[in-house]
Design an enzyme around this catalytic site. Structure first.
Site, mmCIF file in Angstrom:
data_model
loop_
_atom_site.group_PDB
_atom_site.id
_atom_site.type_symbol
_atom_site.label_atom_id
_atom_site.label_comp_id
_atom_site.label_asym_id
_atom_site.label_seq_id
_atom_site.Cartn_x
_atom_site.Cartn_y
_atom_site.Cartn_z
ATOM 1 C CE1 TYR A 28 -1.118 3.029 -13.628
ATOM 2 C CE2 TYR A 28 0.094 1.925 -12.922
ATOM 3 C CZ TYR A 28 -0.643 1.874 -14.057
ATOM 4 O OH TYR A 28 -0.893 0.233 -14.418
ATOM 5 C CB VAL A 29 -0.242 3.079 -6.181
ATOM 6 C CG1 VAL A 29 -0.677 1.732 -5.363
ATOM 7 C CG2 VAL A 29 0.542 2.860 -7.032
#
Lengths: 216, 216
Positions: free
Chosen positions: B131-132
């Protein structure tokens, strides 16, 4: 020419290191994820370096020191989760591109997917689209770098013996290609600087590989 | 100012459209995934447009016609698969950026994650790292566009009532922030062109939102 092969333990990678070690003009440096993978490459007399693509740019840059080119042929594989698609196919590729810059290596060959254009993301089956997107962004990152890049888009990969003949152009009809022929195309690409700044699709065809690559 | 809110049906999106419709200076155009989501926004008197972020750039560009700014606050959510992380958080964001260009909308506000720097990908827990990474590449794409962008990096989001006070800077200590306050920060950002070309982190703090945003 000394070449860092990122993803050496993959199926294309193994063909590539083998062909390079059996050639007069190439020496491969095999980047592998763990020491247990080293035996195959040591038997070929190839140098190995253990770096996981999920490590930082500096670790990859250290592996890329004093080579003449980097080939990215790592892939998360069809059986890993979509998290690896982001972490290896996209972020691993981008870190390798940045590592080449840090190490001062200008020549970079990316083994991409057959079609990574934006339209291909939209038209891909939902389960395949994330992979196409990851490869799309990796390719875009490379095109926007100042590296001497070539992006190779192979057709459906097979384990058949290489035929030595391909059809290569910016756009070709879909088809299969043995992984061994992809490895030969990579070497021919490294030998032809006219391929710098270009991308092309390859499938099995009628033109000898060196001739096909020169005509790109 | 008329603003296309991409991800309007999300928790920040709903606060944002509500605040905008209750303000004198903003009108929201809520981009939603399906018609069933429209009722909430129609009750607020907000215009709605149905586009799925997995559609093409042209569909999003059509939604962005004749607005003054685009806010991207869509997110795949914590409970979707990692395939959606690529397809929404990265590819959906990039398509929205490209759509803003096509529609001729210069002002673009990205709601990002608290820390999307390269080091944050490496230090994130394995389940969170993809996600990052997705948010990192979306932010990078925006920074390299020629849009008048601002990237907002909120701390840990809560559903608490807004306090109206934040701590905002390029880098702040980790902390929480109510989604309602994030919505207020977005509006203050749109009202202050000094935020163009900048990114900042926000958590709950002691400075009134408008004052904090002006000082960025």
């Amino acid at each position: 020419m000394k070449v860092l092969v990122v993803g050496a333990n993959g199926q294309i990678g193994k063909h590539l290191v083998t062909l390079m070690q059996n050639s007069d003009s190439f020496k491969a440096k095999a980047m592998i994820r763990n020491q247990e993978q080293a035996t195959f490459f040591e038997k070929l007399g190839a140098e190995t370096v253990v770096v996981d693509l999920e490590q930082d740019i500096e670790s990859i840059a250290k592996a890329a020191e004093k080579v003449d080119a980097v080939v990215f042929t790592a892939g998360s594989g069809a059986h890993t989760g979509k998290d690896k698609t982001i972490m290896v196919d996209l972020d691993g590729a981008v870190k390798t591109i940045e590592a080449a810059k840090v190490a001062g290596v200008k020549r970079f060959i990316m083994i991409s997917s057959f079609d990574t254009r934006r339209e291909a993301i939209l038209s891909a089956p939902p389960s395949f689209a994330p992979y196409v997107a990851a490869k799309h962004y990796a390719d875009e990152w490379l095109k926007r770098s100042d590296l001497d890049y070539t992006i190779i888009h192979p057709g459906l990969l097979t384990n058949d013996q290489g035929t030595g003949k391909v059809n290569a152009a910016y756009e070709v009809d879909r088809g299969e290609i043995p992984r061994e022929d992809v490895a030969s195309v990579i070497m021919a690409t490294l030998e032809n600087d006219t391929t710098i700044g270009k991308q092309f699709q390859i499938v099995t065809g009628n033109t000898p590989i060196k001739e096909a690559v020169v005509s790109i």
